[in-house]
Design a protein around this motif. Sequence first.
Motif, PDB file in Angstrom:
ATOM      1  N   GLU A 161      -1.290 -16.283 -50.465  1.00  0.00           N
ATOM      2  CA  GLU A 161      -1.464 -17.650 -49.968  1.00  0.00           C
ATOM      3  C   GLU A 161      -0.250 -18.080 -49.141  1.00  0.00           C
ATOM      4  OE1 GLU A 161      -2.226 -22.027 -51.866  1.00  0.00           O
ATOM      5  OE2 GLU A 161      -3.139 -20.298 -52.872  1.00  0.00           O
ATOM      6  N   ALA A 162       0.941 -17.711 -49.596  1.00  0.00           N
ATOM      7  CA  ALA A 162       2.170 -18.067 -48.874  1.00  0.00           C
ATOM      8  C   ALA A 162       2.255 -17.352 -47.526  1.00  0.00           C
ATOM      9  CB  ALA A 162       3.395 -17.737 -49.719  1.00  0.00           C
ATOM     10  N   THR A 163       1.948 -16.048 -47.504  1.00  0.00           N
ATOM     11  CA  THR A 163       2.022 -15.338 -46.227  1.00  0.00           C
ATOM     12  C   THR A 163       0.959 -15.856 -45.256  1.00  0.00           C
ATOM     13  OG1 THR A 163       0.636 -13.507 -47.006  1.00  0.00           O
ATOM     14  CG2 THR A 163       3.027 -13.228 -47.184  1.00  0.00           C
ATOM     15  N   ASN A 164      -0.200 -16.254 -45.782  1.00  0.00           N
ATOM     16  CA  ASN A 164      -1.241 -16.819 -44.914  1.00  0.00           C
ATOM     17  C   ASN A 164      -0.778 -18.120 -44.275  1.00  0.00           C
ATOM     18  OD1 ASN A 164      -2.921 -14.724 -45.521  1.00  0.00           O
ATOM     19  ND2 ASN A 164      -4.185 -15.887 -46.956  1.00  0.00           N
ATOM     20  N   LEU A 165      -0.074 -18.959 -45.041  1.00  0.00           N
ATOM     21  CA  LEU A 165       0.449 -20.210 -44.484  1.00  0.00           C
ATOM     22  C   LEU A 165       1.413 -19.926 -43.337  1.00  0.00           C
ATOM     23  CD1 LEU A 165       1.108 -22.226 -47.760  1.00  0.00           C
ATOM     24  CD2 LEU A 165      -0.646 -22.693 -46.031  1.00  0.00           C
ATOM     25  N   PHE A 166       2.338 -18.982 -43.550  1.00  0.00           N
ATOM     26  CA  PHE A 166       3.299 -18.648 -42.502  1.00  0.00           C
ATOM     27  C   PHE A 166       2.628 -17.938 -41.327  1.00  0.00           C
ATOM     28  CE2 PHE A 166       6.407 -19.449 -45.830  1.00  0.00           C
ATOM     29  CZ  PHE A 166       7.347 -20.189 -45.122  1.00  0.00           C
ATOM     30  N   ALA A 167       1.661 -17.092 -41.603  1.00  0.00           N
ATOM     31  CA  ALA A 167       0.951 -16.387 -40.529  1.00  0.00           C
ATOM     32  C   ALA A 167       0.230 -17.384 -39.631  1.00  0.00           C
ATOM     33  CB  ALA A 167      -0.037 -15.381 -41.109  1.00  0.00           C
ATOM     34  N   ARG A 168      -0.406 -18.368 -40.222  1.00  0.00           N
ATOM     35  CA  ARG A 168      -1.112 -19.376 -39.416  1.00  0.00           C
ATOM     36  C   ARG A 168      -0.136 -20.235 -38.620  1.00  0.00           C
ATOM     37  NH1 ARG A 168      -5.200 -19.483 -43.978  1.00  0.00           N
ATOM     38  NH2 ARG A 168      -6.987 -18.445 -43.014  1.00  0.00           N
ATOM     39  N   PHE A 169       0.982 -20.575 -39.224  1.00  0.00           N
ATOM     40  CA  PHE A 169       2.018 -21.322 -38.503  1.00  0.00           C
ATOM     41  C   PHE A 169       2.521 -20.498 -37.311  1.00  0.00           C
ATOM     42  CE2 PHE A 169       6.508 -22.475 -37.878  1.00  0.00           C
ATOM     43  CZ  PHE A 169       6.359 -23.832 -37.591  1.00  0.00           C
ATOM     44  N   PHE A 170       2.759 -19.217 -37.541  1.00  0.00           N
ATOM     45  CA  PHE A 170       3.185 -18.316 -36.469  1.00  0.00           C
ATOM     46  C   PHE A 170       2.107 -18.213 -35.399  1.00  0.00           C
ATOM     47  CE2 PHE A 170       3.929 -13.827 -34.955  1.00  0.00           C
ATOM     48  CZ  PHE A 170       5.103 -14.111 -34.266  1.00  0.00           C
ATOM     49  N   GLY A 171       0.848 -18.197 -35.818  1.00  0.00           N
ATOM     50  CA  GLY A 171      -0.260 -18.156 -34.856  1.00  0.00           C
ATOM     51  C   GLY A 171      -0.244 -19.353 -33.928  1.00  0.00           C
ATOM     52  N   VAL A 172      -0.018 -20.538 -34.484  1.00  0.00           N
ATOM     53  CA  VAL A 172       0.069 -21.749 -33.658  1.00  0.00           C
ATOM     54  C   VAL A 172       1.229 -21.625 -32.670  1.00  0.00           C
ATOM     55  CG1 VAL A 172       0.556 -24.231 -33.711  1.00  0.00           C
ATOM     56  CG2 VAL A 172      -1.051 -23.246 -35.346  1.00  0.00           C
ATOM     57  N   ALA A 173       2.372 -21.127 -33.140  1.00  0.00           N
ATOM     58  CA  ALA A 173       3.536 -20.961 -32.267  1.00  0.00           C
ATOM     59  C   ALA A 173       3.260 -19.963 -31.142  1.00  0.00           C
ATOM     60  CB  ALA A 173       4.747 -20.516 -33.085  1.00  0.00           C
ATOM     61  N   LEU A 174       2.568 -18.869 -31.452  1.00  0.00           N
ATOM     62  CA  LEU A 174       2.244 -17.884 -30.413  1.00  0.00           C
ATOM     63  C   LEU A 174       1.291 -18.466 -29.369  1.00  0.00           C
ATOM     64  CD1 LEU A 174       1.827 -14.529 -32.351  1.00  0.00           C
ATOM     65  CD2 LEU A 174       3.648 -15.187 -30.782  1.00  0.00           C
ATOM     66  N   ILE A 175       0.330 -19.239 -29.811  1.00  0.00           N
ATOM     67  CA  ILE A 175      -0.580 -19.888 -28.855  1.00  0.00           C
ATOM     68  C   ILE A 175       0.209 -20.838 -27.960  1.00  0.00           C
ATOM     69  CG2 ILE A 175      -2.526 -21.478 -28.625  1.00  0.00           C
ATOM     70  CD1 ILE A 175      -3.613 -20.187 -31.271  1.00  0.00           C
ATOM     71  N   ALA A 176       1.109 -21.605 -28.554  1.00  0.00           N
ATOM     72  CA  ALA A 176       1.936 -22.526 -27.766  1.00  0.00           C
ATOM     73  C   ALA A 176       2.808 -21.766 -26.760  1.00  0.00           C
ATOM     74  CB  ALA A 176       2.810 -23.368 -28.689  1.00  0.00           C
ATOM     75  N   LEU A 177       3.393 -20.646 -27.191  1.00  0.00           N
ATOM     76  CA  LEU A 177       4.206 -19.836 -26.283  1.00  0.00           C
ATOM     77  C   LEU A 177       3.356 -19.311 -25.130  1.00  0.00           C
ATOM     78  CD1 LEU A 177       6.879 -18.345 -25.599  1.00  0.00           C
ATOM     79  CD2 LEU A 177       6.036 -16.469 -27.025  1.00  0.00           C
ATOM     80  N   GLY A 178       2.174 -18.814 -25.446  1.00  0.00           N
ATOM     81  CA  GLY A 178       1.284 -18.307 -24.400  1.00  0.00           C
ATOM     82  C   GLY A 178       0.899 -19.384 -23.398  1.00  0.00           C
ATOM     83  N   ILE A 179       0.600 -20.571 -23.899  1.00  0.00           N
ATOM     84  CA  ILE A 179       0.241 -21.681 -23.006  1.00  0.00           C
ATOM     85  C   ILE A 179       1.444 -22.103 -22.171  1.00  0.00           C
ATOM     86  CG2 ILE A 179      -0.422 -24.123 -22.956  1.00  0.00           C
ATOM     87  CD1 ILE A 179      -2.189 -23.479 -25.452  1.00  0.00           C
ATOM     88  N   ALA A 180       2.608 -22.217 -22.812  1.00  0.00           N
ATOM     89  CA  ALA A 180       3.817 -22.645 -22.091  1.00  0.00           C
ATOM     90  C   ALA A 180       4.222 -21.656 -21.011  1.00  0.00           C
ATOM     91  CB  ALA A 180       4.968 -22.834 -23.074  1.00  0.00           C
ATOM     92  N   CYS A 181       3.933 -20.385 -21.238  1.00  0.00           N
ATOM     93  CA  CYS A 181       4.330 -19.351 -20.279  1.00  0.00           C
ATOM     94  C   CYS A 181       3.176 -18.912 -19.391  1.00  0.00           C
ATOM     95  CB  CYS A 181       4.927 -18.159 -21.020  1.00  0.00           C
ATOM     96  SG  CYS A 181       6.502 -18.555 -21.793  1.00  0.00           S
ATOM     97  N   TRP A 182       2.083 -19.651 -19.431  1.00  0.00           N
ATOM     98  CA  TRP A 182       0.976 -19.290 -18.543  1.00  0.00           C
ATOM     99  C   TRP A 182       1.527 -19.257 -17.128  1.00  0.00           C
ATOM    100  CZ3 TRP A 182      -3.301 -17.045 -19.829  1.00  0.00           C
ATOM    101  CH2 TRP A 182      -4.279 -16.858 -18.857  1.00  0.00           C
ATOM    102  N   PRO A 183       1.251 -18.199 -16.399  1.00  0.00           N
ATOM    103  CA  PRO A 183       1.938 -17.988 -15.124  1.00  0.00           C
ATOM    104  C   PRO A 183       1.661 -19.064 -14.075  1.00  0.00           C
ATOM    105  CG  PRO A 183       0.196 -16.375 -15.442  1.00  0.00           C
ATOM    106  CD  PRO A 183       0.297 -17.155 -16.711  1.00  0.00           C
ATOM    107  N   ARG A 184       2.762 -19.452 -13.483  1.00  0.00           N
ATOM    108  CA  ARG A 184       2.753 -20.327 -12.316  1.00  0.00           C
ATOM    109  C   ARG A 184       3.658 -19.654 -11.293  1.00  0.00           C
ATOM    110  NH1 ARG A 184       4.158 -22.509 -16.659  1.00  0.00           N
ATOM    111  NH2 ARG A 184       3.040 -24.112 -17.756  1.00  0.00           N
ATOM    112  N   PRO A 185       3.467 -19.886 -10.044  1.00  0.00           N
ATOM    113  CA  PRO A 185       4.357 -19.266  -9.057  1.00  0.00           C
ATOM    114  C   PRO A 185       5.817 -19.656  -9.294  1.00  0.00           C
ATOM    115  CG  PRO A 185       2.454 -20.256  -7.988  1.00  0.00           C
ATOM    116  CD  PRO A 185       2.413 -20.668  -9.428  1.00  0.00           C
TER     117      PRO A 185
END
Length: 119
Positions: A45-69
Amino acid sequence: MHPARVITPHKLLTVCAVVEIATGLAFLLTPLLLSSLLLGIVGTEATNLFARFFGVALIALGIACWPRPENIAAVRSMLFYNGAVALYLAYVGVFVSSGLLLWPAVVFHAVMAALLARR
């Protein structure tokens, strides 16, 4: 070199962003499976909580770094992230635990860091 074969920062950021968003979604939706495949551990249960938190962070990183010129901040962010994650995952694989996808993930992040560093 043929223009279609040139690896541009835009192409690298596209690959990085897509991979991180997909990985983030996988951590959100299937934390037990990813814990097993990546780290070779049984999720709790604890690792799932951290994994989901990490998942949100990875999505945010991907969106923030979506390529722009000419987005040098996105290149630097993905360079740091890929380099740091490659080193940390390698450390985990050598000293802690290893799953089926751990070493391919290390190689992917190390290659992406090297390609981004060349830009």
